[in-house]
Design a protein around this motif. Sequence first.
Motif, short mmCIF file in Angstrom:
data_model
loop_
_atom_site.label_atom_id
_atom_site.label_comp_id
_atom_site.label_asym_id
_atom_site.label_seq_id
_atom_site.Cartn_x
_atom_site.Cartn_y
_atom_site.Cartn_z
N ILE A 133 -8.22 0.67 11.87
CA ILE A 133 -7.54 -0.60 11.64
C ILE A 133 -6.04 -0.36 11.45
CG2 ILE A 133 -7.41 -2.65 10.16
CD1 ILE A 133 -10.26 -1.80 9.15
N SER A 134 -5.24 -1.23 12.05
CA SER A 134 -3.80 -1.21 11.83
C SER A 134 -3.35 -2.62 11.48
CB SER A 134 -3.06 -0.73 13.09
OG SER A 134 -1.66 -0.81 12.92
N ALA A 135 -2.46 -2.73 10.51
CA ALA A 135 -1.97 -4.05 10.09
C ALA A 135 -0.57 -3.92 9.55
CB ALA A 135 -2.89 -4.65 9.03
N LEU A 136 0.15 -5.05 9.56
CA LEU A 136 1.43 -5.07 8.89
C LEU A 136 1.24 -4.64 7.44
CD1 LEU A 136 2.72 -8.46 10.31
CD2 LEU A 136 3.54 -6.18 10.94
N GLY A 137 2.21 -3.89 6.92
CA GLY A 137 2.06 -3.32 5.58
C GLY A 137 1.64 -4.33 4.53
N LEU A 138 2.19 -5.54 4.62
CA LEU A 138 1.85 -6.59 3.66
C LEU A 138 0.36 -6.90 3.68
CD1 LEU A 138 2.28 -9.17 1.92
CD2 LEU A 138 2.90 -10.35 4.03
N PHE A 139 -0.20 -7.05 4.86
CA PHE A 139 -1.61 -7.42 4.97
C PHE A 139 -2.52 -6.27 4.53
CE2 PHE A 139 0.58 -9.99 8.26
CZ PHE A 139 0.43 -11.21 7.64
N ASN A 140 -2.10 -5.05 4.82
CA ASN A 140 -2.88 -3.91 4.35
C ASN A 140 -3.01 -3.92 2.83
OD1 ASN A 140 -3.78 -2.64 6.61
ND2 ASN A 140 -2.24 -1.04 6.64
N ARG A 159 -17.18 4.36 8.43
CA ARG A 159 -15.99 5.06 7.94
C ARG A 159 -14.75 4.28 8.37
NH1 ARG A 159 -12.61 9.08 10.27
NH2 ARG A 159 -11.64 10.45 8.72
N LEU A 160 -13.86 4.00 7.43
CA LEU A 160 -12.66 3.21 7.71
C LEU A 160 -11.43 4.11 7.77
CD1 LEU A 160 -13.15 0.08 5.40
CD2 LEU A 160 -13.49 0.22 7.87
N PHE A 174 -1.39 1.22 21.60
CA PHE A 174 -2.52 0.68 20.85
C PHE A 174 -3.59 1.76 20.71
CE2 PHE A 174 -5.88 -2.11 19.54
CZ PHE A 174 -5.26 -3.25 19.06
N ASP A 175 -3.63 2.42 19.56
CA ASP A 175 -4.52 3.56 19.36
C ASP A 175 -5.53 3.31 18.24
OD1 ASP A 175 -2.71 3.57 17.31
OD2 ASP A 175 -2.26 5.71 17.42
N VAL A 176 -5.87 2.03 18.00
CA VAL A 176 -6.84 1.67 16.97
C VAL A 176 -7.88 0.74 17.58
CG1 VAL A 176 -5.23 1.96 15.05
CG2 VAL A 176 -5.37 -0.25 16.22
N ASP A 177 -8.89 0.40 16.77
CA ASP A 177 -9.92 -0.54 17.24
C ASP A 177 -9.46 -1.98 17.08
OD1 ASP A 177 -11.96 1.44 17.84
OD2 ASP A 177 -12.07 1.75 15.68
N ILE A 178 -8.69 -2.26 16.03
CA ILE A 178 -8.23 -3.61 15.77
C ILE A 178 -6.89 -3.59 15.05
CG2 ILE A 178 -9.54 -3.73 13.60
CD1 ILE A 178 -9.89 -6.75 14.16
N MET A 179 -6.05 -4.56 15.37
CA MET A 179 -4.75 -4.70 14.72
C MET A 179 -4.60 -6.13 14.21
SD MET A 179 -0.89 -4.27 16.32
CE MET A 179 -0.90 -2.47 16.22
N PHE A 180 -4.05 -6.26 13.00
CA PHE A 180 -3.73 -7.57 12.44
C PHE A 180 -2.20 -7.73 12.48
CE2 PHE A 180 -7.74 -6.41 10.34
CZ PHE A 180 -8.51 -7.51 10.69
N ASN A 181 -1.72 -8.81 13.13
CA ASN A 181 -0.29 -9.00 13.27
C ASN A 181 0.03 -10.48 13.37
OD1 ASN A 181 2.56 -8.67 14.42
ND2 ASN A 181 1.88 -6.53 14.28
N LEU A 305 -2.42 -15.57 11.55
CA LEU A 305 -2.50 -14.11 11.57
C LEU A 305 -3.51 -13.77 12.65
CD1 LEU A 305 -2.02 -11.26 10.43
CD2 LEU A 305 -3.88 -11.70 8.81
N TRP A 306 -3.12 -12.90 13.58
CA TRP A 306 -3.96 -12.59 14.72
C TRP A 306 -4.75 -11.31 14.52
CZ3 TRP A 306 -4.23 -16.23 18.47
CH2 TRP A 306 -3.19 -17.16 18.54
N ALA A 307 -6.02 -11.34 14.90
CA ALA A 307 -6.84 -10.13 15.02
C ALA A 307 -6.82 -9.74 16.49
CB ALA A 307 -8.26 -10.39 14.54
N ILE A 308 -6.27 -8.56 16.79
CA ILE A 308 -6.06 -8.13 18.18
C ILE A 308 -6.91 -6.90 18.45
CG2 ILE A 308 -4.32 -7.42 19.85
CD1 ILE A 308 -2.23 -8.66 17.90
N TYR A 309 -7.67 -6.95 19.53
CA TYR A 309 -8.53 -5.81 19.85
C TYR A 309 -8.77 -5.75 21.36
CZ TYR A 309 -11.90 -9.67 19.28
OH TYR A 309 -12.55 -10.88 19.35
#
Length: 337
Positions: A133-140, A159-160, A174-181, A305-309
């Motif tokens: 998972i990758s997300a903007l620092g705030l959302f993480n 495993r996360l 894009f090297d993750v399964d999902i990104m929040f942006n 907020l978008w979930a991108i995959y």
Amino acid sequence: MDKRALTKWPVGGVHLVNFQRPLLSSSPMDLLRLFMHQVTLDDIRLINQIARLGSFARAADSLSLLRPNVTRRVKQLEQHLGVSLFHRSTRKLSLTHEGRAFLEHSLDIETRWSTALEQMKSAGGAPSGTLRISALGLFNRLLAGPVLSRFMETYPGIRLEMKSTWSAPDATKFDVDIMFNTKPLDDKSFICEPLSLSYRDFYASPGYLERKGTPSTIEDLDNHDLVVLNYTDLPEGQWLRQDGDVTRPFSVQSQLHLDEVEAGLQMTLLGHGICWLPDFFCNEHVEAGELVRLFGQQYASPGPLWAIYPRTPYENQRLRLFIEMARESQLTGKPAN
């Protein structure tokens, strides 16, 4: 494809394909015919990842491989194939004509293999595997407490791997399964699913308003100190304001420009000016009397907020479970339709 050249594709073995090697010509079909002799699934993943990220080093790091080993293995593959897959320079790495032909089929092989594994895992009972998972620092930081804790307790077999980003999504990196942006990705090979709907509005501390006065209209901002927070979905130095049913951009200038929401919030709390901030990040400070929401929410602009995959022929069960849990938490606003 020349089927007479195909000797074997063992499903459970290390080697995916084993083609008898024909003579090379400049034709992509000739490259396909020699694609490949004793090439492993790991080799295919490696070439695909280098092409996605545009860098040997980034591909090595994302796959937890030693950088010299990656360089050496690519050279071995190119020597075996008799072609160069990448143009190399000190500034840029790009695919050659033969590399693009190779990638058309290597991506398909990786996708089909992943599909088969995912289907087998889904049929095997409890969810398992790794979710990146990758997300903007705030959302993480928002998700790290209740959502991650609950997810790990509910699905102990998953495993996360979670990392922060401060930039807009990029299909080539894009090297993750999902990104929040906050910015969707304009690429047909990806799905952009709205996760939640929040509002960005104008806030100031009581101390600042006591010193400088309270603005009555959006035009009054020209006479106030601003904490300019730059967002990934907008050009630098641009904010939005709602005008009835229309969202209008406008330019802002200040002595202070930031690209991290938490830093913007802290400077606003300390009385350095008015800032345009996400409501879910400010609500508790408003309730505590530490911030004032301005203009009666007249200019508050909505934004998802978008979930991108990546778009794949199968549904990633781990990804779907995490999306639904994050959406149900409503930590970043009400669920988007």
